[in-house]
Write an enzyme that holds these catalytic residues in place. Sequence first.
Site, PDB file in Angstrom:
ATOM      1  N   SER A 199       1.245  -1.690  -0.025  1.00  0.00           N
ATOM      2  CA  SER A 199      -0.069  -0.086  -0.397  1.00  0.00           C
ATOM      3  C   SER A 199       0.858   1.763  -0.014  1.00  0.00           C
ATOM      4  O   SER A 199       0.462   2.640  -0.047  1.00  0.00           O
ATOM      5  CB  SER A 199      -0.781  -0.325   1.309  1.00  0.00           C
ATOM      6  OG  SER A 199      -1.778  -0.843   1.245  1.00  0.00           O
TER       7      SER A 199
ATOM      8  N   CYS B 262      -9.521  -2.084   3.697  1.00  0.00           N
ATOM      9  CA  CYS B 262      -8.624  -0.666   2.583  1.00  0.00           C
ATOM     10  C   CYS B 262      -9.104  -0.252   1.565  1.00  0.00           C
ATOM     11  O   CYS B 262     -10.400   0.042   0.823  1.00  0.00           O
ATOM     12  CB  CYS B 262      -6.966  -1.451   3.138  1.00  0.00           C
ATOM     13  SG  CYS B 262      -5.652   0.149   3.223  1.00  0.00           S
ATOM     14  N   LEU B 263      -8.005  -1.091   0.817  1.00  0.00           N
ATOM     15  CA  LEU B 263      -8.337  -0.156  -1.311  1.00  0.00           C
ATOM     16  C   LEU B 263      -9.700  -0.941  -1.663  1.00  0.00           C
ATOM     17  O   LEU B 263     -11.260  -0.783  -2.518  1.00  0.00           O
ATOM     18  CB  LEU B 263      -7.845  -0.827  -2.000  1.00  0.00           C
ATOM     19  CG  LEU B 263      -7.824  -0.838  -3.266  1.00  0.00           C
ATOM     20  CD1 LEU B 263      -8.093   1.149  -3.969  1.00  0.00           C
ATOM     21  CD2 LEU B 263      -6.586  -1.387  -4.070  1.00  0.00           C
TER      22      LEU B 263
ATOM     23  N   HIS C   3      -6.631  -1.529   9.161  1.00  0.00           N
ATOM     24  CA  HIS C   3      -6.211  -3.103   8.870  1.00  0.00           C
ATOM     25  C   HIS C   3      -6.584  -3.528  10.504  1.00  0.00           C
ATOM     26  O   HIS C   3      -5.620  -3.571  11.747  1.00  0.00           O
ATOM     27  CB  HIS C   3      -4.768  -2.377   8.669  1.00  0.00           C
ATOM     28  CG  HIS C   3      -4.465  -2.243   7.608  1.00  0.00           C
ATOM     29  ND1 HIS C   3      -4.063  -2.457   6.293  1.00  0.00           N
ATOM     30  CD2 HIS C   3      -4.541  -1.134   6.702  1.00  0.00           C
ATOM     31  CE1 HIS C   3      -3.995  -2.292   5.288  1.00  0.00           C
ATOM     32  NE2 HIS C   3      -3.713  -1.132   5.331  1.00  0.00           N
TER      33      HIS C   3
ATOM     34  N   GLU D  34      -5.606  -7.163  10.318  1.00  0.00           N
ATOM     35  CA  GLU D  34      -5.174  -7.743  10.563  1.00  0.00           C
ATOM     36  C   GLU D  34      -3.673  -7.469  10.966  1.00  0.00           C
ATOM     37  O   GLU D  34      -2.714  -7.647  11.238  1.00  0.00           O
ATOM     38  CB  GLU D  34      -4.870  -8.097   9.235  1.00  0.00           C
ATOM     39  CG  GLU D  34      -3.680  -7.102   8.241  1.00  0.00           C
ATOM     40  CD  GLU D  34      -3.857  -6.536   7.669  1.00  0.00           C
ATOM     41  OE1 GLU D  34      -2.786  -5.460   7.555  1.00  0.00           O
ATOM     42  OE2 GLU D  34      -5.421  -5.453   7.819  1.00  0.00           O
TER      43      GLU D  34
END
Length: 396
Positions: free
Chosen positions: A54, A284-285, A368, A370
């Site tokens: 990213s 995210c994206l 995120h 994770e």
Amino acid sequence: MLLSLQGNFPSAILALADGTVFVGNSIGAPGTTVGEVVFNTAMTGYQEILTDPSYCQQIVTLTYPHIGNYGINVEDVEARRVYAAGLIIKDLSLVASNFRKTMTLSEYLIREKTVAIANIDTRKLTRHLRTQGAQNGCIMGLAAGEKASPALIDKAVALAQAAPDMTGLDLARVVSIDSPYDWTQTEWQLANADGKPGYGEQTAPRFHVVAYDWGVKNNILRMLAERDCRVTVVAAQTSAADVLKLKSDGVFLSNGPGDPEPCDYAIDATRELIESGVPVFGICLGHQIMALASGARTFKMKFGHHGANHPVKDLDTGRVSITSQNHGFAVDEKTLPANLRATHISLFDGTLQGMARTDKPAFCFQGHPEASPGPHDIGYLFDRFIALMETAREKN
């Protein structure tokens, strides 16, 4: 013992597109790099940050002043290589100590041909970026004995000004894989069944998940595998039809760099997959792509969210989680269609952090869950994805 007390590091120049210049020391590979300069407020995780796809075409400023004290190890990378365009720090720790360490940060940067600068006022730089917004910059790592001359400074400013703007850039296909692969590695444990530290191996999957690689991080795949998912990772431009042929229990939309709006291939595939009724989870994206596929809009943020201390509120439960964030674009909540509801918001600035479709088994999150090394507060979203697949299997 600080880098500033040592004289064996060459000079380096950091120039921003608006003409702001910092002169420090080169702690990475010699050479020149350009990209959008952003700041990250995490205290740890510099190796994971560097290898996060990213950060493609971004130069990362770490606001925590002392970096490198636990070195680098071969296990904690998030992707195949360093994707950050460059690194900016204040002080490089000259002593790196950790039982997993295999090399120092500087050795790693040189091996990965990554240009980096230290010994500058990162507080001043961060304040400047917060006030003026993220902007393009250039780091020039000079050769030993080379001086930061006015001519070189002018060249660095010109290179920063000539770098492409992040708005309109489709970078997901740039960082993606060429061919699909299977992932079975689970999360790292201090002591596995054999008593040794390391990652595990998933042997008895209950579900099959297809994960799009728009810049996917390894720890996302590990957390899916840890939850009994056999994961098939596919390339960025894989069609929905090809994914549906794999007859998976769910589809994961990964994180990634750049502007989501030019990723028409991802938006079209996501729209078709959601309409098919297969459970879908995006991060995210992937969160932004799901929004665009559902009819919402995205926008470029002033300086984005990059750090590991961002409070996010779950609107369904009232629970507040401290989260890791890394994004320069966000979904405009005012543009959400009737079948897409907000589920999480940022308590820093009120921006949208999570959404769910009301008519399909699909949801997403901007931050995120994770995050490695952490925090792990929002990891329950992976369990929510598992529950969606379990429900869909029972219905079918």
